[in-house]
Design an enzyme around this catalytic site. Structure first.
Site, PDB file in Angstrom:
ATOM      1  CB  SER A 241      -0.981   0.003   1.175  1.00  0.00           C
ATOM      2  OG  SER A 241      -0.332  -0.242   2.401  1.00  0.00           O
ATOM      3  CG  HIS A 271      -0.967  -5.270   1.971  1.00  0.00           C
ATOM      4  ND1 HIS A 271      -0.400  -5.132   3.210  1.00  0.00           N
ATOM      5  CD2 HIS A 271      -0.862  -4.025   1.397  1.00  0.00           C
ATOM      6  CE1 HIS A 271       0.030  -3.883   3.369  1.00  0.00           C
ATOM      7  NE2 HIS A 271      -0.251  -3.191   2.279  1.00  0.00           N
ATOM      8  CG  HIS A 318       5.671  -9.268   7.740  1.00  0.00           C
ATOM      9  ND1 HIS A 318       6.670  -8.457   7.243  1.00  0.00           N
ATOM     10  CD2 HIS A 318       4.559  -8.495   7.816  1.00  0.00           C
ATOM     11  CE1 HIS A 318       6.170  -7.245   7.049  1.00  0.00           C
ATOM     12  NE2 HIS A 318       4.892  -7.233   7.373  1.00  0.00           N
ATOM     13  NE  ARG A 327       2.037  -4.225  12.204  1.00  0.00           N
ATOM     14  CZ  ARG A 327       1.908  -4.320  10.882  1.00  0.00           C
ATOM     15  NH1 ARG A 327       1.463  -3.289  10.187  1.00  0.00           N
ATOM     16  NH2 ARG A 327       2.242  -5.434  10.253  1.00  0.00           N
ATOM     17  CG  ASP A 373      -3.627  -8.191   8.537  1.00  0.00           C
ATOM     18  OD1 ASP A 373      -4.138  -7.111   8.839  1.00  0.00           O
ATOM     19  OD2 ASP A 373      -2.802  -8.319   7.615  1.00  0.00           O
TER      20      ASP A 373
END
Ligand code: CMX
Length: 434
Positions: A241, A271, A318, A327, A373
């Site tokens: 992105s 993503h 990743h 995160r 995610d």
């Protein structure tokens, strides 16, 4: 001129001089090696981009202008000591490189409120799409429709000097960040609440207002939104992105088009779409096993089956990270504090124990650990935001903060059009000595 814009130009002028000096005087310095693997395996690891807003370390995870997520939680302005940081402050930090004061954050919040005006034709564009259109499709269509108000487009058409590109870009970026929660909430209410819309509440901060316009006013959800919109904001420059936004902006496309391109990349399952895939996949697991409280063995077997079917386990792996994503950790900590006795979150926690050894055992997965995610959807589910196809829109609202701050810097530094070279298969074979 606003204080933020003034502060930005004060930083940008000397930084642009440094940039030009680096390019002119040190341009021939070698900074890395390019191998056939680095090109054919997705350009991973090639030092190919300049990104000021954040840096990703494979072992440690993301740092925003040098600050880790726990440091942001400690140092960025908050509404109360037990709250999560305000993303307004993170934007200030990413843009200027300095920690903001409470007053700085308040000023940005007020400015975004003033700029949160969405023209009628944008709602018409959203309404024209059928209910079975993906929320991310509505979101990107609305972003492109917003470009009718682009100050950069106007300035460029009027023949603005290239030294001043940053000025109208600043206006577009600030307007867009202000408009995004309004269009995101509109899309949410259109898809899931028969189009019954909720007006903005000018007394609320950027995150809480988004939750409010979606229909959620609980103090804990507001906290979650502040955390969510902070941790998804940036992940250095090479992710799809950010890179797509930067690439398209390098052709001097206006910030709406550039960010829209970034969002189309975020919508891919490898993503940001992975946040909805996790929920769909866990729901499949629950459906197939026939219980919302599966045993660890049942979860293990389902994971093995997914791999055997030639699919990826969403939320794991990743391209850069080689450890658990901080995160993910931040969200797990939030769940530990606020979301007890939630069977769905229990499955997410069990997966953290079960998946890494399975992926590690395959011998090819470079990072068997969870990414951002893996957790985000389960927290939203906990608070009743169960509409997974919308989750990538929320990711996108947050990602605007980093990628727009970055393209503003691209314009201020006078970065050139991005244009790497490509070669034929024969060329690579020749290089390999085949
Ligand atoms: N489940 C199963 N297999 C996986 C895997 C996973 N979660 N992650 C990687 N692999 C596989 C790859 O598909 C690849 O297999 P093949 O060689 O058979 O094609 C092999 O392991 C090597 O891949 P890698 O070098 O470890 O990973 P990449 O850098 O190529 O890809 C990523 C990274 C994120 C796309 C990948 O780990 C993946 O597909 N994860 C699941 C989707 C996901 O969670 N994406 C979100 C990432 C965070 C974000 O951007 O939002």
């Amino acid at each position: 001129m606003s204080t933020l814009k003034n502060k930005f130009v004060e930083k940008a002028v000397p930084a642009a001089a440094d940039f030009k000096k680096l390019l002119k005087e040190y341009g021939s310095t070698e900074i890395g090696k390019v191998t056939i693997e680095s090109v054919l395996d997705g350009m991973k690891g090639i030092p190919a981009l300049l990104c000021l807003t954040s840096k990703l370390d494979s072992q440690e995870g993301i740092r925003f202008r040098g600050y880790s997520i726990p440091e942001l939680q400690d140092k960025l302005p908050k509404l109360s000591p037990t709250d999560e940081p305000l993303p307004e402050g993170l934007f200030y930090l990413m843009l200027l490189g300095d920690l903001p004061t409470d007053a700085d954050v308040k000023e940005i919040g007020e400015e975004w409120k003033k700029r949160a005006i969405v023209p009628k034709h944008v709602y018409d564009v959203i309404d024209a799409l059928p209910l079975d259109s993906a929320p991310m499709a509505d979101f990107t269509a609305a972003i492109l429709a917003l470009a009718t108000g682009s100050e950069f487009l106007k300035a460029y058409s009027a023949g603005v000097n290239k030294k001043d590109y940053w000025d109208s870009t600043y206006e577009d970026c600030m307007n867009l960040i202000a408009q995004l929660p309004v269009i995101a909430a509109y899309i949410y209410r259109k898809h899931y609440f028969n189009g019954s819309q909720i007006a903005a509440d000018p007394s609320l901060d950027w995150s809480a207002n988004l939750a409010h316009m979606m229909g959620y006013d609980d103090a804990e959800i507001q906290k979650l939104f502040r955390l969510y919109l902070t941790i998804h904001a940036d992940h250095e420059g090479g992710n799809v992105s950010a890179h797509a936004t930067h690439l398209v902006a390098s052709a001097l496309s206006n910030p709406y088009y550039a960010y829209g391109a970034g969002m189309l990349g975020l919508a891919g399952p490898l993503h940001g779409y992975a946040n909805q895939e996790v929920i769909a996949w866990v729901n499949d697991m629950i459906g197939e096993i026939g219980t919302s409280t599966p045993s660890k063995q049942q979860i293990h077997d389902f994971c093995e089956k997914t791999i055997a079917a030639g699919r990826v386990i969403p939320g794991y792996g990743h391209a850069v990270l080689r450890k658990t994503d901080p995160r993910f950790e931040a969200q797990r900590e939030f769940a530990g504090k606020y979301c007890q006795n939630d069977s769905f979150i229990q499955i997410i926690n069990d997966l953290y124990e079960i998946v890494p050894p399975i992926l590690g055992g395959l011998g090819k997965v470079k990072n068997p650990w969870p990414n951002v995610d893996a957790y985000s959807g389960s927290l939203l589910m906990h608070y009743g935001i169960t509409q997974a196809p919308f989750y990538t829109v929320l990711f996108g609202v947050s990602r605007a903060l980093g990628v727009l701050a970055s393209i503003l810097w691209d314009r201020a530094l006078g970065m050139q059009i991005e244009r790497p070279s490509s070669f034929t298969m024969e060329w690579f074979k020749e290089k390999a000595g085949i």
